[in-house]
Design a protein around this motif. Structure first.
Motif, PDB file in Angstrom:
ATOM      1  N   LEU A   1      11.440  47.394  20.846  1.00  0.00           N
ATOM      2  CA  LEU A   1      11.446  48.394  19.605  1.00  0.00           C
ATOM      3  C   LEU A   1      10.231  48.471  18.819  1.00  0.00           C
ATOM      4  O   LEU A   1       9.194  47.733  18.967  1.00  0.00           O
ATOM      5  N   ASP A   2      10.281  49.423  18.395  1.00  0.00           N
ATOM      6  CA  ASP A   2       9.281  49.627  17.248  1.00  0.00           C
ATOM      7  C   ASP A   2       9.366  48.489  16.050  1.00  0.00           C
ATOM      8  O   ASP A   2      10.438  48.111  15.584  1.00  0.00           O
ATOM      9  N   LYS A   3       8.116  47.879  16.091  1.00  0.00           N
ATOM     10  CA  LYS A   3       8.168  46.429  15.053  1.00  0.00           C
ATOM     11  C   LYS A   3       8.980  46.573  13.746  1.00  0.00           C
ATOM     12  O   LYS A   3       9.440  45.820  13.302  1.00  0.00           O
ATOM     13  N   LYS A   4       8.413  47.800  13.106  1.00  0.00           N
ATOM     14  CA  LYS A   4       8.920  47.719  11.717  1.00  0.00           C
ATOM     15  C   LYS A   4      10.421  48.310  11.562  1.00  0.00           C
ATOM     16  O   LYS A   4      11.021  47.679  10.841  1.00  0.00           O
ATOM     17  N   ALA A   5      11.070  49.055  12.639  1.00  0.00           N
ATOM     18  CA  ALA A   5      12.171  49.283  12.819  1.00  0.00           C
ATOM     19  C   ALA A   5      12.892  47.961  13.051  1.00  0.00           C
ATOM     20  O   ALA A   5      14.218  47.668  12.190  1.00  0.00           O
ATOM     21  N   GLU A   6      12.460  47.204  14.029  1.00  0.00           N
ATOM     22  CA  GLU A   6      13.108  45.760  14.357  1.00  0.00           C
ATOM     23  C   GLU A   6      13.319  44.801  12.825  1.00  0.00           C
ATOM     24  O   GLU A   6      14.291  44.327  12.753  1.00  0.00           O
ATOM     25  N   ALA A   7      12.025  45.018  12.280  1.00  0.00           N
ATOM     26  CA  ALA A   7      12.164  44.045  11.107  1.00  0.00           C
ATOM     27  C   ALA A   7      13.046  44.520  10.173  1.00  0.00           C
ATOM     28  O   ALA A   7      13.682  43.561   9.535  1.00  0.00           O
ATOM     29  N   LYS A   8      13.151  45.724  10.000  1.00  0.00           N
ATOM     30  CA  LYS A   8      14.162  46.318   9.035  1.00  0.00           C
ATOM     31  C   LYS A   8      15.459  46.378   9.404  1.00  0.00           C
ATOM     32  O   LYS A   8      16.510  45.748   8.462  1.00  0.00           O
ATOM     33  N   TYR A   9      15.848  46.542  10.542  1.00  0.00           N
ATOM     34  CA  TYR A   9      17.255  46.582  10.961  1.00  0.00           C
ATOM     35  C   TYR A   9      17.673  45.692  12.028  1.00  0.00           C
ATOM     36  O   TYR A   9      18.698  45.783  12.537  1.00  0.00           O
ATOM     37  N   GLY A  10      16.878  44.684  12.558  1.00  0.00           N
ATOM     38  CA  GLY A  10      17.212  43.683  13.545  1.00  0.00           C
ATOM     39  C   GLY A  10      17.461  44.546  14.857  1.00  0.00           C
ATOM     40  O   GLY A  10      16.969  45.502  15.060  1.00  0.00           O
ATOM     41  N   ARG A  11      17.918  43.940  15.751  1.00  0.00           N
ATOM     42  CA  ARG A  11      18.029  44.319  17.169  1.00  0.00           C
ATOM     43  C   ARG A  11      19.546  45.364  16.944  1.00  0.00           C
ATOM     44  O   ARG A  11      20.453  44.838  17.879  1.00  0.00           O
TER      45      ARG A  11
END
Lengths: 351, 351
Positions: free
Chosen positions: A134-144
């Motif tokens: 995943l895009d790192k920021k998206a993963e940090a914000k929304y999890g997997r």
């Protein structure tokens, strides 16, 4: 009702809009080995593959793409991870589409270079998001999550749109069926780009077929999806056959024989397994759309056979042949297959 | 979110409400042959069948149901067509549920007799509508449509409700996936009875598995369905295995091993097909829920393996073993399977 998606061009094929859904697969040969790769692609074409993707691991592989492209008849897609320079070389070699993974293609400048080059050549880009990268920021914000899959894709889409690049295809794959379906439903609402459907790392032949059928099939029933790839740990020919069967099952591919056959139960008074097998062999190469019913008893047999172009219902040593809803013949069980062949030939000749 | 359905009792099992989804199958032996029928039911139990249905063709078969019931451990359902007297005898013999087909069971008086008898014994009735044998009025009014399937069922439901009978299960099968899904979605809105899912006459092993997976799977993803039966022209054990795999794929059965494996592509640098096959054999009998990833490359491998209890990623003669998200070992490819076995045993022992 099919979702209205933007129509784009991929080599000699169209994707999205009102275009027929395209079945894709991926070679598992070493792309540098042109002979083996071309030979596998030909086999996949034969099986009904509409678009083929190859892994591009290094510069040497990228430089072989032009030669491969020349020798095949279906659009060629370069699968790129990590190194945007491989994408640039693939585009230079004349591929019909590139797939990049936003999670690992590096900074925005790299993506811009790929987009400019693709735009210059008039080929589309698939933004192929994978739950594993995943895009790192998206993963940090929304999890997997499904949301993270969607945001990973849309972040990249915005970069391309700012460059005036709109020939975009999106995929949002995970190995979890429910999460994948949720992600595609979400992104389908948020843009009109064609969607490439698939469950990633779906597994072995049966388990992978079941997962892929549920995930891809339920989206197709909702009108979502413009192209699909079934991922199986198997010969890719199987991926194509399963993909085509999924399309047939939801009424999006009207080609060849569909056999409606009952599961056999205590009511079955005829050797249905062998009969269906014989008829499957007999009709395997027929390209015309044809619905054949093979029923083991009188309970559901005649009723279902009404909808079939040709139908057989058997029991108690006797059999009935239906032709376009009308009882055509009552015969002895031993003559059933022979008589069916005659009717089949008449039907094929008459069409 | 699962649809809220009424909970009913079927022998020693519950169906609907918050009960686990039940996998059903049907014998294809002659029900009169008690030995063969019981032996097949035992085999199906072993494969994970939760409820078994047998065809009841005549009085002699109906009279054997008590004997069959005594010798099996799962609820027994009598499948009745045409003759309501067979239903009465089946109920008398102590079956746990009867299935009647409103399209062929005859007049309302017959249905009433069956309902009264079932009520007396406290067993449920499945109203099993089939596109091939619709209620005549419903078919005349709506054609062979999803609406006609629903109306056929609801007409019969109203008859039972008037008699104060509410232990009802409904099925609405056709061999057309889209029409079947449409019908179940429609009826799910109109009542709270448990729904028995299935695609009828789905066909041979692969085609039938794909059709059933799409139809049943997409409904399950929507939260619709309380029990299911996969219909295949095959050994019914396969029906049970496919049914259970569908439940696993949508997260409704958390039992045994799920293998996440990649489809192999030009990036694969390890013999993944054999590795997956070995691991599949090795783990086939494990009942504990366990997610195992078997990946052929570094691109998606480690990312996906994060979600697996145990994972292997290989390439270039070397392999990595993951254990609950943490890299456990880096080993030579030739030692990969052996080391995996050790980790597996530790994992199973530790749980």
């Amino acid at each position: 009702m099919r979702r209205k998606s933007r129509e784009i061009k991929i080599g000699n094929k169209k994707m999205g809009g009102t275009a027929a859904l395209l079945v894709q697969s991926m070679t598992n040969t070493d792309t540098k080995d042109v002979e083996k790769t071309v030979s596998q692609i030909k086999e996949l074409e034969e099986a009904g593959c509409d678009v083929i993707r190859v892994a591009v691991l290094d510069k040497e592989a990228a430089e072989k793409l032009g030669e491969i492209k020349k020798r095949i008849n279906i659009p060629l897609v370069a699968d790129i991870h990590f190194d945007h320079k491989l994408a640039l070389e693939a585009i230079n070699q004349g591929v019909d589409k590139v797939r990049i993974n936003p999670g690992n293609i590096g900074n925005i400048e790299n993506v811009k270079k790929v987009a400019q080059s693709a735009k210059h050549k008039g080929i589309p880009i698939r933004i192929g998001v994978n739950i594993g990268s995943l895009d790192k920021k998206a993963e940090a914000k929304y999890g997997r999550t499904a949301r993270a899959l969607v945001e990973s894709a849309l972040n990249e889409v915005r970069v391309l749109e700012k460059l005036g690049f709109f020939d975009i295809v999106i995929s949002l794959k995970s190995s979890d069926v429910a999460r994948t379906v949720e992600a595609y439903r979400m992104v389908a609402e948020k843009c009109d780009y064609p969607l490439h459907l698939g469950i990633t790392e779906a597994g072995t032949y049966m388990a992978g077929t079941i997962k892929s059928s549920i995930g891809i099939g339920s989206l197709l029933l909702d009108g979502i999806g413009d192209t699909l790839r079934v991922s199986l740990t198997e010969n890719p020919v199987k991926e194509v056959l399963v993909g085509r069967q999924i399309l047939k099952s939801v009424g999006l591919l009207n080609e060849g024989v569909e056999i409606i056959s009952c599961p056999t139960c205590g009511r079955t008074q005829i050797d249905l397994f062998s009969l269906v097998e014989e008829i499957e062999k007999l009709t395997a190469s027929i390209k015309k759309p044809l619905k054949i019913a093979v029923m083991g008893c009188v309970v559901n047999g005649p009723g279902e056979a009404k909808e079939a172009d040709l139908g057989i219902a058997g029991g108690n040593g006797r059999g009935i042949i239906f032709k376009k809803g009308e009882v055509s013949k009552t015969v002895l069980e031993k003559d059933l297959l022979g008589e069916f062949k005659k009717e089949l030939n008449k039907f094929l000749g008459a069409k």
